[in-house]
Design a protein around this motif. Structure first.
Motif: not given
Length: 462
Positions: A91-101
């Motif tokens: 969940l953390a990767v899905a919620q926070a990793a797209p902030l790189l975009m």
């Protein structure tokens, strides 16, 4: 016998309900298009910034956001909501990793983060929340989503922002209704803070767009002013050249009319030819008169004085000296017989150069030199740096309109010459023009024969 088909029943007029449904469907299509199609190319934010560190700043920010929110979200979901490490990490990767975009594709990042946040709310709904736990939007999820909304506000249109805000509010309301006893304020908080962030980001974006459009308009206006200046100078030169050409046409007319009386025993065919030349010259003068009426602006009076030449440069320099500019002139005494176009152009170049010195370098010592090598006429105006003593010698203008240099270039281009202008190392300025002269006619040729001179006609008579 063919039978006629009955007329179709009249269609009922559209009702108010049909109009509302049509408008609703149209708005829904526009909202769906805005949410699925970014309004900007996938170029990074601040891609047009002049400095390298400004262009790299968005990447540094999104890297910092991802590096902070991924571990913080994992820790909060595991410690505060009791999720397993693998579920919390996913969940953390899905919620926070797209902030790189966010730097270049914020709308695509929203399509990943928003469903992941809603999914996280449903997952945490089945786990007991410790004290001070917030549902449906945990603190890292809420803050990260606000950064996402800010990135959207800086790139997307107003319609897309409103659509995102309404979808976010609808999801918050639906989650609140699913478990009102569990919702403890984060649902309306995201809705309210999201509106504030979107308004601030949209205001910043629209201000940047307005400044960019203003700069583009100033560039266009500057180009239009330069073009208008060029056209005004060309029109002025054309009006002056009208007098020069009209003088030559008048001479041709007088020569053609008087030839049968000056030259006896001419055949009838030759007399008719001279009459035809005189008639053509008169017709050309009439056409030039109409041309001058087109070139002359409204409200301008026809000039009654003859066009100046190098014979009046001495008066021009003396008037400049009386105006407080120390100037000296070098002009050969035997410089006569110049073509009127070259003579007028040389005078105007000296006039414009001296006017520029008076406006921009008051008190500067100036030297005007005019010379000829038989093939070219050289006009040189050189001034030193402006005097710095005394407040009365302050420049009349700090920025010029460019009319003077434009006029010089057009006059030199008209005669087929060259012009060199530019500042000097000591702070002065130099104007050098080289105007070609026609080759001298050999003695005894027809071009050297004397012809009856006619006074140059006034512009209103030509």
């Amino acid at each position: 016998m063919p039978t006629s088909s009955p007329p179709p029943p009249p269609s009922s007029p559209p009702t108010t309900t049909d109009g509302l449904l049509s408008a609703a469907r149209r708005n829904l299509r526009e909202i769906a298009h805005g949410l699925s199609h970014p309004s900007h190319p996938p170029s990074p934010l601040l891609a047009d910034a002049p400095k390298r560190w400004q262009r790299l700043m968005p990447y540094v920010v999104v890297l910092a956001l991802a590096a902070v929110f991924v571990p913080v979200t994992i820790a909060v979901l595991r410690d505060q909501y009791g999720l397993a490490g693998g579920v919390a990490g996913a969940l953390a990767v899905a919620q926070a990793a797209p902030l790189l975009m966010l730097a270049h594709r914020p709308l695509q990042a929203w399509w990943i983060i928003f469903p992941a946040d809603v999914l996280g709310a449903f997952v945490t709904l089945g786990h007991p929340v410790k004290e001070y736990g917030i549902w449906p939007w945990p603190p890292p999820t809420l803050i990260g989503y606000l950064f996402l909304l800010l990135a959207l506000a800086l790139r997307e249109t107003r319609r897309t922002l409103v659509s995102v805000w309404l979808v976010t509010g609808a999801a918050s309301l639906a989650l609140h209704l699913i478990s009102p006893e569990r919702s403890n304020g984060s649902a309306p908080l995201l809705f309210i803070l999201g509106a504030v962030v979107l308004v601030i980001g949209a205001a910043v974006r629209e201000r940047g767009v307005a400044q960019r459009r203003l700069a583009e308009q100033e560039t266009i206006s500057e180009a239009e002013r330069a073009q208008r200046t060029l056209l005004e100078e060309r029109t002025r030169i054309a009006r002056e050249l009208h007098d020069v050409v009209a003088h030559h046409m008048s001479v041709i007319t007088v020569q053609a009319d008087s030839a049968p009386y000056r030259l006896g025993g001419l055949p009838d065919e030759v007399r008719e030819e001279f009459d035809s030349i005189a008639a053509s010259a008169r017709e050309s003068l009439g056409e030039m008169r109409r041309l001058l009426m087109v070139l002359r602006s409204e409200g301008t009076e026809a000039e009654r004085t003859p066009q100046p030449g190098l014979d009046r440069v001495q008066q021009l320099v003396e008037a400049t000296v009386r105006a407080g500019l120390p100037a000296e002139l070098s002009l050969p005494a035997g410089l006569t017989g110049l073509p009127q176009t070259v003579d007028l152009s040389a005078y105007r170049i000296v006039q414009e150069a001296l006017a520029n010195v008076v406006r921009h370098a008051p008190g500067a010592r100036t030297r005007v030199s005019v010379g000829s090598d038989g093939a070219h006429l050289t006009v040189l105006v050189v001034n030193g740096p402006p005097e710095r003593t005394g407040s009365s010698l302050a420049p009349l203008e700090t920025t010029g309109t460019g009319h003077g240099l434009v006029g010089m270039r057009e006059r030199v281009r008209l005669t087929g010459g060259t012009l060199d202008t530019g500042p000097l190392p000591d702070g002065g300025f130099r104007v050098a023009a080289r105007l070609p002269l026609p080759p001298a006619a050999p003695p005894g040729s027809a071009g050297a024969a004397s012809a009856p001179a006619a006074p140059p006609p006034r512009p209103e008579d030509s």
